[in-house]
Motif scaffolding. Structure first.
Motif, PDB file in Angstrom:
ATOM      1  N   ASP A 121       0.834  -1.196   0.000  1.00 36.40           N
ATOM      2  CA  ASP A 121       0.000   0.000   0.000  1.00 36.40           C
ATOM      3  C   ASP A 121       0.869   1.246   0.000  1.00 36.40           C
ATOM      4  O   ASP A 121       1.893   1.297   0.668  1.00 36.40           O
ATOM      5  CB  ASP A 121      -0.891   0.036   1.252  1.00 36.40           C
ATOM      6  CG  ASP A 121      -1.955  -1.051   1.243  1.00 36.40           C
ATOM      7  OD1 ASP A 121      -2.617  -1.216   2.268  1.00 36.40           O
ATOM      8  OD2 ASP A 121      -2.093  -1.711   0.192  1.00 36.40           O
ATOM      9  N   VAL A 122       0.398   2.245  -0.728  1.00 35.28           N
ATOM     10  CA  VAL A 122       1.100   3.520  -0.740  1.00 35.28           C
ATOM     11  C   VAL A 122       0.930   4.206   0.620  1.00 35.28           C
ATOM     12  O   VAL A 122      -0.175   4.302   1.144  1.00 35.28           O
ATOM     13  CB  VAL A 122       0.543   4.429  -1.842  1.00 35.28           C
ATOM     14  CG1 VAL A 122       1.161   5.818  -1.746  1.00 35.28           C
ATOM     15  CG2 VAL A 122       0.796   3.812  -3.213  1.00 35.28           C
ATOM     16  N   ALA A 157       8.033   8.165   2.157  1.00 36.10           N
ATOM     17  CA  ALA A 157       7.171   7.475   1.196  1.00 36.10           C
ATOM     18  C   ALA A 157       7.490   5.984   1.168  1.00 36.10           C
ATOM     19  O   ALA A 157       8.643   5.577   1.316  1.00 36.10           O
ATOM     20  CB  ALA A 157       7.349   8.074  -0.191  1.00 36.10           C
ATOM     21  N   GLY A 188       5.661   1.977  -0.522  1.00 36.81           N
ATOM     22  CA  GLY A 188       4.588   1.286  -1.227  1.00 36.81           C
ATOM     23  C   GLY A 188       4.504   1.573  -2.708  1.00 36.81           C
ATOM     24  O   GLY A 188       3.583   1.082  -3.371  1.00 36.81           O
ATOM     25  N   PHE A 189       5.431   2.370  -3.212  1.00 40.58           N
ATOM     26  CA  PHE A 189       5.485   2.632  -4.647  1.00 40.58           C
ATOM     27  C   PHE A 189       6.930   2.999  -4.990  1.00 40.58           C
ATOM     28  O   PHE A 189       7.707   3.354  -4.100  1.00 40.58           O
ATOM     29  CB  PHE A 189       4.517   3.757  -5.047  1.00 40.58           C
ATOM     30  CG  PHE A 189       4.878   5.124  -4.535  1.00 40.58           C
ATOM     31  CD1 PHE A 189       4.603   5.484  -3.215  1.00 40.58           C
ATOM     32  CD2 PHE A 189       5.494   6.056  -5.356  1.00 40.58           C
ATOM     33  CE1 PHE A 189       4.927   6.736  -2.731  1.00 40.58           C
ATOM     34  CE2 PHE A 189       5.827   7.315  -4.885  1.00 40.58           C
ATOM     35  CZ  PHE A 189       5.541   7.660  -3.570  1.00 40.58           C
ATOM     36  N   TYR A 226      -0.109   8.243  -8.518  1.00 45.36           N
ATOM     37  CA  TYR A 226       0.447   6.911  -8.759  1.00 45.36           C
ATOM     38  C   TYR A 226      -0.639   6.003  -9.314  1.00 45.36           C
ATOM     39  O   TYR A 226      -1.701   5.846  -8.707  1.00 45.36           O
ATOM     40  CB  TYR A 226       1.008   6.340  -7.457  1.00 45.36           C
ATOM     41  CG  TYR A 226       1.439   4.889  -7.532  1.00 45.36           C
ATOM     42  CD1 TYR A 226       0.815   3.917  -6.761  1.00 45.36           C
ATOM     43  CD2 TYR A 226       2.481   4.509  -8.360  1.00 45.36           C
ATOM     44  CE1 TYR A 226       1.207   2.590  -6.822  1.00 45.36           C
ATOM     45  CE2 TYR A 226       2.881   3.185  -8.437  1.00 45.36           C
ATOM     46  CZ  TYR A 226       2.247   2.236  -7.654  1.00 45.36           C
ATOM     47  OH  TYR A 226       2.649   0.927  -7.727  1.00 45.36           O
ATOM     48  N   TYR A 255      -2.510  10.116  -3.929  1.00 46.83           N
ATOM     49  CA  TYR A 255      -2.315   9.656  -2.558  1.00 46.83           C
ATOM     50  C   TYR A 255      -1.801  10.809  -1.708  1.00 46.83           C
ATOM     51  O   TYR A 255      -1.019  11.641  -2.179  1.00 46.83           O
ATOM     52  CB  TYR A 255      -1.327   8.493  -2.516  1.00 46.83           C
ATOM     53  CG  TYR A 255      -1.874   7.236  -3.133  1.00 46.83           C
ATOM     54  CD1 TYR A 255      -1.752   6.997  -4.497  1.00 46.83           C
ATOM     55  CD2 TYR A 255      -2.543   6.291  -2.355  1.00 46.83           C
ATOM     56  CE1 TYR A 255      -2.262   5.852  -5.080  1.00 46.83           C
ATOM     57  CE2 TYR A 255      -3.056   5.144  -2.928  1.00 46.83           C
ATOM     58  CZ  TYR A 255      -2.914   4.928  -4.288  1.00 46.83           C
ATOM     59  OH  TYR A 255      -3.430   3.793  -4.851  1.00 46.83           O
TER      60      TYR A 255
END
Length: 116
Positions: free
Chosen positions: A1-2, A24, A26-27, A100, A105
């Motif tokens: 999850d982001v 940051a 999750g991506f 994203y 987000y």
């Protein structure tokens, strides 16, 4: 999850400085442009600054140009906003933001209050 987690806000007096961080996960952070936005009580969301994925191009709102500096550390997946010469009108909740896979987000935000 982001996940985007902002930190570094606080209560400061006018002309003082703060540095905000946004961790940051999750991506693939390195692949994406990042943005700071803010929202003052009773006001609309305001774009503050953006930085391209490699940090080679940055843009600022006129209201913060010359006082704020956006940067990123792609090795740590952290976005920064260095704020100097703070003014009462900079008081707001500051959010980092990423677009994203077609969705925006946001983090939970960090409160910045500038008051004497």
């Amino acid at each position: 999850d982001v996940q985007l987690v902002e930190s570094g806000g606080g209560l400061v007096q006018p002309v003082e400085s703060l540095r905000l961080s946004c961790a940051a996960s999750g991506f693939p952070f390195t692949w994406y442009d990042m943005t700071w936005v803010r929202q003052a009580p009773g006001k609309c969301l305001e774009w503050v600054s953006s930085i391209t994925r490699h940090g080679d191009n940055v843009t600022y709102a006129d209201s913060v140009k010359g006082r704020f500096t956006i940067s990123r550390d792609n090795t740590k997946a952290v976005l920064y906003l260095a704020m100097t010469a703070l003014k009462p009108e900079d008081s707001a909740v500051y959010y980092c933001n990423v677009l994203y896979n077609g969705d925006y987000y946001w983090g939970q935000g960090t409160q910045v209050t500038v008051s004497s």
